[in-house]
Design a protein around this motif. Sequence first.
Motif, mmCIF file in Angstrom:
data_model
loop_
_atom_site.group_PDB
_atom_site.id
_atom_site.type_symbol
_atom_site.label_atom_id
_atom_site.label_comp_id
_atom_site.label_asym_id
_atom_site.label_seq_id
_atom_site.Cartn_x
_atom_site.Cartn_y
_atom_site.Cartn_z
ATOM 1 N N PRO A 35 -6.267 -9.992 108.863
ATOM 2 C CA PRO A 35 -7.201 -9.872 107.730
ATOM 3 C C PRO A 35 -7.694 -8.466 107.438
ATOM 4 N N GLU A 36 -7.867 -7.622 108.461
ATOM 5 C CA GLU A 36 -8.435 -6.301 108.208
ATOM 6 C C GLU A 36 -7.431 -5.324 107.599
ATOM 7 N N ILE A 37 -6.122 -5.607 107.717
ATOM 8 C CA ILE A 37 -5.132 -4.708 107.117
ATOM 9 C C ILE A 37 -4.563 -5.266 105.821
ATOM 10 N N THR A 65 -0.601 -12.249 102.396
ATOM 11 C CA THR A 65 -1.590 -13.263 102.744
ATOM 12 C C THR A 65 -2.329 -12.847 104.008
ATOM 13 N N ALA A 66 -3.648 -12.803 103.929
ATOM 14 C CA ALA A 66 -4.469 -12.506 105.102
ATOM 15 C C ALA A 66 -4.635 -13.768 105.923
ATOM 16 N N ILE A 67 -4.251 -13.705 107.188
ATOM 17 C CA ILE A 67 -4.329 -14.884 108.045
ATOM 18 C C ILE A 67 -4.464 -14.449 109.499
ATOM 19 N N ASP A 68 -5.254 -15.169 110.261
ATOM 20 C CA ASP A 68 -5.445 -14.833 111.669
ATOM 21 C C ASP A 68 -4.108 -14.845 112.405
ATOM 22 N N ILE A 101 2.584 -8.917 110.088
ATOM 23 C CA ILE A 101 1.911 -7.697 110.545
ATOM 24 C C ILE A 101 0.619 -8.112 111.246
ATOM 25 N N PRO A 102 0.709 -8.444 112.539
ATOM 26 C CA PRO A 102 -0.506 -8.761 113.307
ATOM 27 C C PRO A 102 -1.209 -7.470 113.696
ATOM 28 N N GLU A 103 -2.352 -7.598 114.368
ATOM 29 C CA GLU A 103 -3.109 -6.410 114.738
ATOM 30 C C GLU A 103 -2.566 -5.716 115.978
ATOM 31 N N THR A 195 -15.239 -2.232 110.104
ATOM 32 C CA THR A 195 -15.258 -1.774 108.715
ATOM 33 C C THR A 195 -15.004 -2.915 107.748
ATOM 34 N N ALA A 196 -14.114 -3.834 108.108
ATOM 35 C CA ALA A 196 -13.822 -4.972 107.235
ATOM 36 C C ALA A 196 -15.081 -5.791 106.973
ATOM 37 N N GLN A 197 -15.944 -5.926 107.986
ATOM 38 C CA GLN A 197 -17.199 -6.658 107.782
ATOM 39 C C GLN A 197 -18.081 -5.955 106.754
ATOM 40 N N ARG A 198 -18.162 -4.644 106.849
ATOM 41 C CA ARG A 198 -19.000 -3.901 105.915
ATOM 42 C C ARG A 198 -18.415 -3.939 104.497
ATOM 43 N N LEU A 199 -17.103 -3.817 104.386
ATOM 44 C CA LEU A 199 -16.468 -3.869 103.070
ATOM 45 C C LEU A 199 -16.610 -5.252 102.438
#
Length: 281
Positions: A35-37, A65-68, A101-103, A195-199
């Motif tokens: 999700p963050e990328i 698609t953002a996915i865990d 593309i995982p983290e 940063t993703a939380q703040r954005l």
Amino acid sequence: MLAVLAPVTGVALASAIGDVNQCRETVALEVAAAPEIAPVLREHAADWSSAARPSQGTCVSVTVTAIDSVSVAMAYANAAGLDLDVGDAQIQPVELPDVWIPESLLWPARLGGDLGGRLSDRIDPVAASPVGFGVDDAQLDAVFEGTPLDTVAVSLSDPRYDTASLALLMVAQEYGISLRNDADGVTPMSAAEVTAQRLAGNESGPTFVSPQPNVATFEYPYIAWSDDTGATKRGVEVFRSSLLTNAFTDRLTQYNLQVAGPYPAMPDVEVIERALADWRS
């Protein structure tokens, strides 16, 4: 082509640079990303669409698609008949994407590196992010940049699905540190996750802090199928190449992501298993 069965969060048409001005074929790629990328991938694909031209008449349609990562990893494991212990993780229904593309490289390492030959042995990192703690304002007096890891109370999540917690456990094991697990402690997180939380609008969210010793960074590897052929394989490689250009890497800093280093080392599976075994015990 298999599609990701999750809400589509971004669609863009893009192509390689070339001299042909019309698309004779369009290759549709499904990209599942941490999700963050995902937002920066989506932005890049949109601009790539407007700036590039077809290569030999081939254009590439990219759906991000953002996915865990745990959900995608479980889908891969199920496809290969592997036993992947993810504890009580909440798994979303996923069909296998063309590109994942995982983290962290911790995920493909836990899947055997190449999923028994099903994944391409070329795994390029497309971004990086330091891993440390998300620290609330009330904790900042006690937890600061470079705080010794053995002095910090940490609120660990299950490392079978939380990669930041797993990375922290691995470095603690390497240095013989016994972590103090406390629900009121700081949370293992990457800088990009903070940063993703703040954005996302959480302006009162945590501050990122790196401990000592340093925790291994997240590498955001580009993972594709080894048996992709023809148009799909061309599309996978065209999009991969675009993520190694300045057009993509110049965007990373606004998401607290960094340019990835080359030739990543796959994590040692035995070290991973020892860390997970310590957690289970």
